[in-house]
Design a protein around this motif. Sequence first.
Motif, PDB file in Angstrom:
ATOM      1  N   LEU A   1       0.840  -1.194   0.000  1.00 15.76           N
ATOM      2  CA  LEU A   1       0.000   0.000   0.000  1.00 15.76           C
ATOM      3  C   LEU A   1       0.875   1.244   0.000  1.00 15.76           C
ATOM      4  O   LEU A   1       1.889   1.296   0.706  1.00 15.76           O
ATOM      5  CB  LEU A   1      -0.893   0.021   1.239  1.00 15.76           C
ATOM      6  CG  LEU A   1      -1.824  -1.176   1.429  1.00 15.76           C
ATOM      7  CD1 LEU A   1      -2.565  -1.054   2.757  1.00 15.76           C
ATOM      8  CD2 LEU A   1      -2.799  -1.276   0.277  1.00 15.76           C
TER       9      LEU A   1
ATOM     10  N   LEU B   1      -2.781   4.818   6.611  1.00 15.38           N
ATOM     11  CA  LEU B   1      -2.123   3.608   6.108  1.00 15.38           C
ATOM     12  C   LEU B   1      -2.392   2.407   7.013  1.00 15.38           C
ATOM     13  O   LEU B   1      -2.686   1.315   6.535  1.00 15.38           O
ATOM     14  CB  LEU B   1      -0.612   3.835   6.005  1.00 15.38           C
ATOM     15  CG  LEU B   1      -0.104   4.383   4.680  1.00 15.38           C
ATOM     16  CD1 LEU B   1       1.355   4.788   4.792  1.00 15.38           C
ATOM     17  CD2 LEU B   1      -0.287   3.388   3.557  1.00 15.38           C
ATOM     18  N   ARG B   2      -2.290   2.619   8.322  1.00 18.08           N
ATOM     19  CA  ARG B   2      -2.540   1.514   9.264  1.00 18.08           C
ATOM     20  C   ARG B   2      -3.978   1.025   9.158  1.00 18.08           C
ATOM     21  O   ARG B   2      -4.234  -0.181   9.166  1.00 18.08           O
ATOM     22  CB  ARG B   2      -2.233   1.949  10.701  1.00 18.08           C
ATOM     23  CG  ARG B   2      -0.761   1.860  11.045  1.00 18.08           C
ATOM     24  CD  ARG B   2      -0.509   1.977  12.542  1.00 18.08           C
ATOM     25  NE  ARG B   2      -1.024   3.213  13.117  1.00 18.08           N
ATOM     26  CZ  ARG B   2      -0.393   4.383  13.105  1.00 18.08           C
ATOM     27  NH1 ARG B   2       0.791   4.476  12.536  1.00 18.08           N
ATOM     28  NH2 ARG B   2      -0.928   5.445  13.659  1.00 18.08           N
TER      29      ARG B   2
ATOM     30  N   ILE C   1      -0.779  -8.186   3.061  1.00 12.69           N
ATOM     31  CA  ILE C   1      -0.105  -6.896   2.964  1.00 12.69           C
ATOM     32  C   ILE C   1       1.342  -7.055   3.437  1.00 12.69           C
ATOM     33  O   ILE C   1       1.581  -7.432   4.579  1.00 12.69           O
ATOM     34  CB  ILE C   1      -0.823  -5.829   3.829  1.00 12.69           C
ATOM     35  CG1 ILE C   1      -2.321  -5.768   3.508  1.00 12.69           C
ATOM     36  CG2 ILE C   1      -0.161  -4.466   3.651  1.00 12.69           C
ATOM     37  CD1 ILE C   1      -2.655  -5.413   2.079  1.00 12.69           C
TER      38      ILE C   1
ATOM     39  N   GLN D   1      -4.400  -0.944   6.019  1.00 11.57           N
ATOM     40  CA  GLN D   1      -3.740  -2.243   6.148  1.00 11.57           C
ATOM     41  C   GLN D   1      -4.615  -3.222   6.926  1.00 11.57           C
ATOM     42  O   GLN D   1      -4.779  -4.378   6.532  1.00 11.57           O
ATOM     43  CB  GLN D   1      -2.387  -2.068   6.844  1.00 11.57           C
ATOM     44  CG  GLN D   1      -1.562  -3.316   6.884  1.00 11.57           C
ATOM     45  CD  GLN D   1      -0.151  -3.063   7.406  1.00 11.57           C
ATOM     46  OE1 GLN D   1       0.199  -1.955   7.798  1.00 11.57           O
ATOM     47  NE2 GLN D   1       0.664  -4.097   7.383  1.00 11.57           N
TER      48      GLN D   1
ATOM     49  N   THR E   1      -6.253  -6.572   5.301  1.00 11.44           N
ATOM     50  CA  THR E   1      -5.957  -7.857   5.922  1.00 11.44           C
ATOM     51  C   THR E   1      -7.246  -8.577   6.306  1.00 11.44           C
ATOM     52  O   THR E   1      -7.381  -9.790   6.115  1.00 11.44           O
ATOM     53  CB  THR E   1      -5.045  -7.660   7.157  1.00 11.44           C
ATOM     54  OG1 THR E   1      -3.849  -7.008   6.722  1.00 11.44           O
ATOM     55  CG2 THR E   1      -4.682  -8.976   7.798  1.00 11.44           C
TER      56      THR E   1
ATOM     57  N   ALA F   1       3.064  -1.091   4.083  1.00 12.53           N
ATOM     58  CA  ALA F   1       2.208   0.083   3.969  1.00 12.53           C
ATOM     59  C   ALA F   1       3.130   1.281   4.100  1.00 12.53           C
ATOM     60  O   ALA F   1       3.671   1.538   5.176  1.00 12.53           O
ATOM     61  CB  ALA F   1       1.133   0.080   5.048  1.00 12.53           C
TER      62      ALA F   1
END
Length: 129
Positions: free
Chosen positions: A82, A91-92, A105, A95, A99, A108
């Motif tokens: 990502l 981003l987290r 992933i 992710q 997932t 990220a």
Amino acid sequence: MNAPLHILLLDDDPFMLDLLQDMLHSLGDFHVQAATAARDALAVLPGFRPGLLICDLSLPEMDGIEFLRAVASQGYAGDVILLSGMDSGVLRAAQLLATAQGLRIVGACGKPLARSELAGLLARVQGTA
């Protein structure tokens, strides 16, 4: 000899796509296909069969999360990196969502992606790290 890894790039910024393609070609023998629109990338996915998908999260029409949901529904079993110019919290969250959709992933990353960071992620994807 192993066949080159197929990599599908998705970013709405043509400059970023060119930069990623140049970095990938400097890092190894990869078969790279690029798309600037999520719908185009989805159309290419079944025939191209990438082992790695590098996807920007901020896209027009269909954002990266919607794209990843569609990719997961197609049964994509490869790796995903990502990319985002947004903050690390976005981003987290992306992710975690990806997932939860069953996607694998491997990274990220903020933009611009450093060549050394990309090299490390590719080594993980190829099992050489």
